[in-house]
Design an enzyme around this catalytic site. Sequence first.
Site, PDB file in Angstrom:
ATOM      1  N   THR A 277       0.856  -1.176   0.000  1.00 58.81           N
ATOM      2  CA  THR A 277       0.000   0.000   0.000  1.00 58.81           C
ATOM      3  C   THR A 277       0.895   1.229   0.000  1.00 58.81           C
ATOM      4  O   THR A 277       1.561   1.519   0.985  1.00 58.81           O
ATOM      5  CB  THR A 277      -0.907   0.015   1.243  1.00 58.81           C
TER       6      THR A 277
ATOM      7  N   LYS B 213      -7.757   0.032  -1.608  1.00 64.30           N
ATOM      8  CA  LYS B 213      -7.024  -0.319  -0.390  1.00 64.30           C
ATOM      9  C   LYS B 213      -6.961   0.879   0.555  1.00 64.30           C
ATOM     10  O   LYS B 213      -6.980   0.713   1.781  1.00 64.30           O
ATOM     11  CB  LYS B 213      -5.611  -0.788  -0.747  1.00 64.30           C
TER      12      LYS B 213
ATOM     13  N   LYS C   4       1.766   5.128   8.342  1.00 58.27           N
ATOM     14  CA  LYS C   4       1.906   5.313   6.895  1.00 58.27           C
ATOM     15  C   LYS C   4       0.544   5.298   6.199  1.00 58.27           C
ATOM     16  O   LYS C   4       0.225   6.202   5.407  1.00 58.27           O
ATOM     17  CB  LYS C   4       2.794   4.219   6.307  1.00 58.27           C
TER      18      LYS C   4
END
Length: 308
Positions: free
Chosen positions: A102, A178, A250
């Site tokens: 991702t 995602k 993140k």
Amino acid sequence: MTESAQGRYTVAVLGLGAMGLPMATRLASRLTVHGFDISEDRLSLARDAGIETFGSAQEAARGADAVLLAVRNGAQLEDVLFGEADVARELARGAVVILTSTVGTGPVTATAERLAELGVDLVDAPLSGGPVRAGNGDLLVVVGAPESAIERARPVLDLLASTLTVVGDRVGDGQALKTVNQLLCGIHIAAAAEALALADAMGLDRARTLDALTAGAAGSFMLGDRGRRMLEAYDGEGAPVLSRLDIFVKDMGIVGRAARDVALATPVAAAAEQLFLLGQAMGLEAADDSSVIRVLAPELRSAALAEG
């Protein structure tokens, strides 16, 4: 079709970490796998699992039908393909790069454009499920790529995914979905931590509370999964690391940037991001993401700050 595809399908797995190694092991049950990692310890584990390893990412990728990348972020993606590792120059025309990480839509679309100039397709295929499910081929994989590229990546995708969802034919569509997935996961983890910390502060039995919550309308996958792991924080060092806390630092950052790009307010996601950032500031970045409860529960927060 590359030369190796005339015989047995060959996939290079670059990055043999918590997810990369079980994926490589799973793929090696049917395909020829070339493995590489910058850590000698991870290379040793891969060899113990019967995977052929190489001294550089370039060597591992040379002549492969597909290169599976399990990188941490967009900077690593750039470095592996076009930076110091420079894997892209080793890829034959017709090969595919399968990105399982991702990293957000921006880095992926830029990378796809550069690979296309070399006759190589990028399959945007971020996944969810954790190391155990990776080793069992039981991952959720969401894919954005042209159909022709997906078909060339099928030997890899079909071995790894129990649920394979093609969300669009554009590179970046997988990252977009995602991102939405991680928005929910991050919020659910933060909410689970907040609920269990409140239950404890009110004097409720933690395990009984969790059992009751997961049996009713308040239940969720993250409450059941991370909730059990959060309770381990009260008994000692906490749960073993299955998903690092800084992964959600993140990913929630990616969520925030994506929302700003489309001028959409995501206040609940922003609040959840703050909890993960606080956990990182407390020195919990390498701990399991369930340790975010230490940010909220007074006794756990005090212990974490003392350790830090």
